[in-house]
Design an enzyme around this catalytic site. Sequence first.
Site: not given
Ligand code: NOJ
Length: 566
Positions: A218, A277
């Site tokens: 993440d 990500e």
């Molecule tokens: C990216 C995640 O995909 C999202 O759902 C989340 O709110 C943020 N990161 C914070 O963790």
Amino acid sequence: MTQIQHAHGTRASDSAEPAPWWRQAVVYQIYPRSFADADGDGLGDIAGITSRADYLSALGVDAVWLSPFYPSALADGGYDVADHRDVDPRLGTLDDFDTMLAALHARGIKVVVDIVPNHCSDQHVWFQEALRAGRGSPERERFVFREGTGPGGEHPPTDWLSAFGGPAWHRVADGQWYLHHFAPEQPDLNWDHPDWREDFVRTLRFWSDRGVDGFRVDVAHMLTKDLTEPLPSQAELDAMPKDGLHRTIDRDDVHDVYAQWREVFNSYDPPRTAVAEAWVSSDRIPLYASETSLGQAFNFDLLIADFDAEQFRRVVTHNLELAGRTRSSSTWVLSNHDVVRHATRYGLPAPERRPDGEPAVKHGMEWLRSGGTDPRLDRDLGGRRARAATLFMLGLPGSSYLYQGEELGLHEVADISDGERQDPSFFRSGGEDVGRDGCRVPLPWSREGVALGFGEASPHLPQPSWMADHAVEQQSGVPGSTLELYRRALARRREWQCEEDLEWLPTGREDVLHYRRPNGWEVVTVFGDADHAVSRPVALLSSDDAVGSRVVPPQTTAWIAPSRTD
Ligand code: NOJ
């Protein structure tokens, strides 16, 4: 003119070794709280996933990626993790997790779990200790605590903004402030602190030892920060070049963290995988996708593109070229738990774009704000285009990420009342950003029942009545249904998969794309409104019913079989 694109680091023909599983995998994202509710409390759970293992197997996915299922106060749908090495009691136990893992592995499905290293929950034991220990304590060193500014320190240390709206600092009872780039319940971690480095290695080993195959990381670009004083203002941060030395984002030194993780991944056989990500400029993506870092990175370019031939072609060409700069493969995504579902996006007018090509507003946001009334959603057109875009994506070299429910042709849910909303972006923006609840509504499994087969209790987010028409039960075995199209497409893809190359073929039309894979598998997509004739009959698969004909209808993708299986 044709153009061959070599996108791969490892071609099937480069060595006798089979390519690692993840290079061209179809990964199905499960948002656990909304997938299947086995214990009937209205919230999806781990046993629910196990109960649907046969469904996942029949769908034909190679792997599932589970969004967070860890203990969490649900301030951000589970991305506020209170304990990285346990299962939320509302979702089950570690034993349930092991049972699920075994059930999926028994069906040849790999399991990828979400790792959230930029922040944790304010309920995490270390944060609770930090609150109790007070200013100047070693416990506070694990987070980013600072004194405020102004008389009595009543103003935050800087004017930084959080991603969900409002200030990025929150004041605690003794007057200090802590940094949270997301919700206040998600304190940022101090990655200069060795405790977090050790703790995350422990976490990666904990899940790898249980047999987890990989990790989705993440906001992988945000962990490390240069917080030496004086801290810059938000305007100064915004103006800083994103060249690896930015104070808070996409710093080169984040890859020191991932180099350590890489040692962990590679100490397993087979090596554990990771996908970043990372919302960074595309020239920085290869750093995350490199073999010494996480190994693969998402690109979200298809997800923000309109249903438009020129944009799709540009995105594909560019990302295959980027993947070619590493030994990684490209990733493709049309929907996930953070955006308006692609069936809905494609049934709405395309958003205006800024001069840099980025959408001026999040696609579908105005429609969501109107409760789903304005502009008018053309459900059929959206669904038709979504099927075409999906088949276009599934033919590409690299791995494709599917989001639960897209195989049912689900649309975004717009009519959720304010009282039922859960997403912090809604609350923190004062409703300006309606948030992401509409793509997180529990799946419809059957036509009837209090939760359309999701479980025995009313679901944690309301399912509108139209969802029954999309139920798994309604589509299973029905020729022409979106579910059957996905099943057939994934089966064919597995059969026809080949080297990670692509060659564009001329179409004579700006609104038609045609590409060929090395074994002769061809993919033709008509984005526009007129039929397109092809030289060989469309074999076996089309997002419309054009099978066997030489004509691809409007807003349709057709797959032409590799010659050897024609
Ligand atoms: C990216 C995640 O995909 C999202 O759902 C989340 O709110 C943020 N990161 C914070 O963790």
